[in-house]
Design a protein around this motif. Structure first.
Motif: not given
Length: 77
Positions: A30-33, A68-77
């Motif tokens: 999680e830190h690396e992502l 950016l979605s991985t960094m922010t933790g959001t997923r777009r479907g």
């Protein structure tokens, strides 16, 4: 804890160690992502690949969105 507590908890010590190791690995991932320096480096690599012609503008855009979605933790479907 005492001797009796030690005797009863000793057999589960390896399980606790494996669980803790898993938690540490998850924290590191999680830190690396989400580390801004790592994310910036990945974005710069994408930009360089685009300039070199290794990827198209569309592929770059998709990759940036994934990063950016991985960094922010959001997923777009």
């Amino acid at each position: 804890m005492g001797l009796i507590g030690l005797i009863f908890t000793w057999p589960v010590a390896p399980v606790r160690a494996v669980i803790r190791l898993g938690e540490l690995i998850q924290e590191q991932v999680e830190h690396e992502l989400k580390d801004p320096a790592v994310v910036r480096r990945r974005l710069e690599e994408l930009e360089e690949a685009r300039r070199s012609g290794l990827i198209s503008a569309e592929e770059e855009s998709e990759a940036v969105e994934r990063i950016l979605s991985t960094m922010t933790g959001t997923r777009r479907g």
